[in-house]
Design an enzyme around this catalytic site. Structure first.
Site, PDB file in Angstrom:
ATOM      1  N   GLY A 219      -1.348   5.820 -10.345  1.00  0.00           N
ATOM      2  CA  GLY A 219      -2.591   5.856 -10.661  1.00  0.00           C
ATOM      3  C   GLY A 219      -3.157   7.035 -10.928  1.00  0.00           C
ATOM      4  N   ASP A 273      -0.867  -1.750   0.054  1.00  0.00           N
ATOM      5  CA  ASP A 273      -1.327  -2.020  -1.455  1.00  0.00           C
ATOM      6  C   ASP A 273      -0.714  -3.455  -1.732  1.00  0.00           C
ATOM      7  OD1 ASP A 273      -2.673  -1.776  -3.731  1.00  0.00           O
ATOM      8  OD2 ASP A 273      -1.170  -0.723  -4.883  1.00  0.00           O
ATOM      9  N   LEU A 306       3.831  -1.299 -12.583  1.00  0.00           N
ATOM     10  CA  LEU A 306       3.804  -1.850 -11.192  1.00  0.00           C
ATOM     11  C   LEU A 306       2.463  -2.432 -10.781  1.00  0.00           C
ATOM     12  CD1 LEU A 306       5.680   0.875  -9.325  1.00  0.00           C
ATOM     13  CD2 LEU A 306       6.457  -1.657  -9.320  1.00  0.00           C
TER      14      LEU A 306
END
Length: 381
Positions: A219, A273, A306
Site C-alpha cells: 500500500g 491484517d 491482495l
C-alpha cells in the site's frame, strides 16, 4: 495460580527453574519454588507474554465493520491463537458505516468490562485504517470510502467513542492531513499508510506525531534509490516502527530481514491484517464493502490485489523464527511487548511483577497450548 516447569521469557532471555505466580489479573511474584494451592505444570513449554495484534479486521466470519457483535466474535476466536489483546481495525467507508464500526468497538469494550467471566482476547480499542488514505494506493479499500482528512469528518465518525481510538493510519501527502494529525495526537497514535508520500513528506509527518508505518512495503510507493518514498524514509528514520504482515505472501522473507536489519527488532511489529475469512477455508467473502476471493489461503480482490490476509499471530511468530531466522526471544516480543508499547499499553506484553497476566504457553512447534487473559485460562488445546 502458579505456573511451574516452564521456559519463561523474562526480558530478552529465556529462564528455567522459575515459577510465575498470578493473583487476580496481575503477575505478583516470579521466583523459585513459589508456594500456593493451585499449580499449573507447563511441562517444559515456552511461557511468553500474550500476543497483541494492533492491525486486524476480522476473524472466523466476524468483522470490525459489523459493530459490537462482530468485534466480540473476533475476541472469542482469537484467544485460540495466543492473542490476548487487539485493536479492532476498520476499513475505509463513508461516515455512517465508519461511525457504526468505531462506536461498535466501544460497545464491545464496555460489554467486556461489565462481564468478568467473558472468554476471549481483550479489545484494547480501535485502529482506524481508513478513511483518510490516498486513493492511488487504496489497495483493498473501498474507493467510495476514501475521505478527505478533516477534524470535522473525524469527529462525525468517532463521536463519543473518540476515547477508544488508539491508532489511525493516514496518508500525510493528502490535503488536511497535517491539521488532523496535530488535532488527534498525542491521544491517538499515528501511522503512515496507503500513501505515495515522498521521503521528505514522511519525515515531516514524523514531526506531526506519526511514528508507525502501516503494513510495510504494502500500500505504498516502491523503494527507489533517487526517491526512497515511504519505505525508504521508514527504514532510515529512527522515529518509525514498521508493521509487518509475515505470512510470506505479503512480504518475502528477505524483505522481512531487511526491515529487521535496518530497524532492529525493537522497531518491528508483527501484525496479521487478518480478515473475516481467517480460519474459514477457501471461498468468497467480504472485506468491508468489497468482494474477496480466498484461494489456497490467500485473500485477493477479483482483480488480483491482495485483500488483507488469513494469517494468525502465532503463525507470524513461527514464520519469522523459522523462515527469517530471527531469535525466538525477539520474535515473541515483536508480537507482544513491542506492539503493546507502540499504542501506549505498557501494562502488558512483559512477564514481570505488576504487569497484567496475559500469557501464552507454546509447544515446541510454536503452536498454542494455553492462553491466559487477565489471569484466567480462556483457551486450552
Amino acid at each position: 495460580m502458579i505456573i511451574t516447569n516452564a521456559k519463561v521469557l523474562l526480558g530478552d532471555k529465556f529462564a528455567t527453574g522459575v515459577d510465575v505466580k498470578i493473583t487476580g489479573d496481575r503477575i505478583v511474584e516470579i521466583g523459585e519454588n513459589l508456594s500456593g494451592d493451585e499449580k499449573l505444570d507447563a511441562q517444559g513449554r515456552v511461557l511468553a507474554p500474550g500476543f497483541c495484534d494492533i492491525h486486524i479486521h476480522g476473524y472466523g466470519g466476524h468483522d470490525t465493520m459489523d459493530g459490537e457483535e462482530g468485534v466480540l466474535g473476533m475476541s472469542r476466536g482469537l484467544a485460540s491463537h495466543g492473542c490476548t489483546s487487539f485493536l479492532a481495525t476498520t476499513c475505509s467507508a463513508p461516515v455512517e458505516p465508519s461511525a457504526f464500526a468505531v462506536r461498535g468497538v466501544k460497545k464491545a469494550m464496555q460489554t467486556q468490562a461489565a462481564d468478568p467471566t467473558r472468554h476471549g482476547a481483550t479489545v484494547l480499542g480501535c485502529h482506524m485504517e481508513g478513511p483518510f488514505l490516498n486513493d492511488a494506493k487504496r489497495g483493498a479499500q473501498d474507493p467510495n470510502g476514501i475521505l478527505k482528512p478533516s477534524v470535522e469528518t473525524y469527529e462525525k465518525i468517532v463521536g463519543e467513542a473518540g476515547d477508544i481510538v488508539r491508532l489511525m493510519t493516514i496518508a500525510p501527502e493528502i490535503e488536511g492531513a497535517r491539521e488532523l494529525c496535530l488535532y488527534v495526537n498525542p491521544g491517538v497514535k499515528l501511522a503512515v499508510g496507503h500513501s505515495i508520500a515522498t521521503a521528505e513528506q514522511v519525515e515531516t509527518a514524523g514531526d506531526w506525531g506519526c511514528d508507525q508505518i502501516t503494513h510495510m512495503f504494502n500500500g505504498m510507493n516502491p523503494l527507489h534509490h533517487r526517491e526512497p518514498g515511504v519505505p525508504g524514509a521508514a527504514l532510515a528514520d529512527d522515529r518509525y516502527s514498521v508493521q509487518m504482515i509475515c505470512d510470506l505472501v505479503h512480504l518475502h522473507r528477505l524483505a522481512i530481514r531487511v526491515c529487521y536489519n535496518a530497524k532492529g527488532y525493537e522497531h518491528c511489529i508483527l501484525i496479521t491484517d487478518a480478515m473475516s475469512a481467517t480460519c474459514m477455508g477457501d471461498g468468497r467473502y467480504k472485506l468491508g464493502a468489497l468482494d474477496v476471493i480466498v484461494k489456497n489461503g490467500e485473500a485477493r480482490l477479483p482483480e488480483g490485489n491482495l485483500a488483507g490476509s488469513t494469517l494468525t499471530i502465532e503463525r507470524a511468530v513461527k514464520n519469522v523464527i523459522e523462515a527469517v531466522h530471527i531469535p525466538a526471544e525477539q520474535a515473541l516480543q515483536m508480537a507482544s511487548r513491542i506492539p503493546a508499547e507502540s499504542i501506549g499499553m505498557d501494562d502488558r506484553g512483559v512477564i514481570a511483577v505488576g504487569k497484567r497476566a496475559d500469557l501464552v504457553l507454546l509447544d515446541s512447534d510454536w503452536s498454542v497450548a494455553r492462553t491466559i487473559v487477565d489471569g484466567q485460562t480462556v483457551y486450552t488445546k
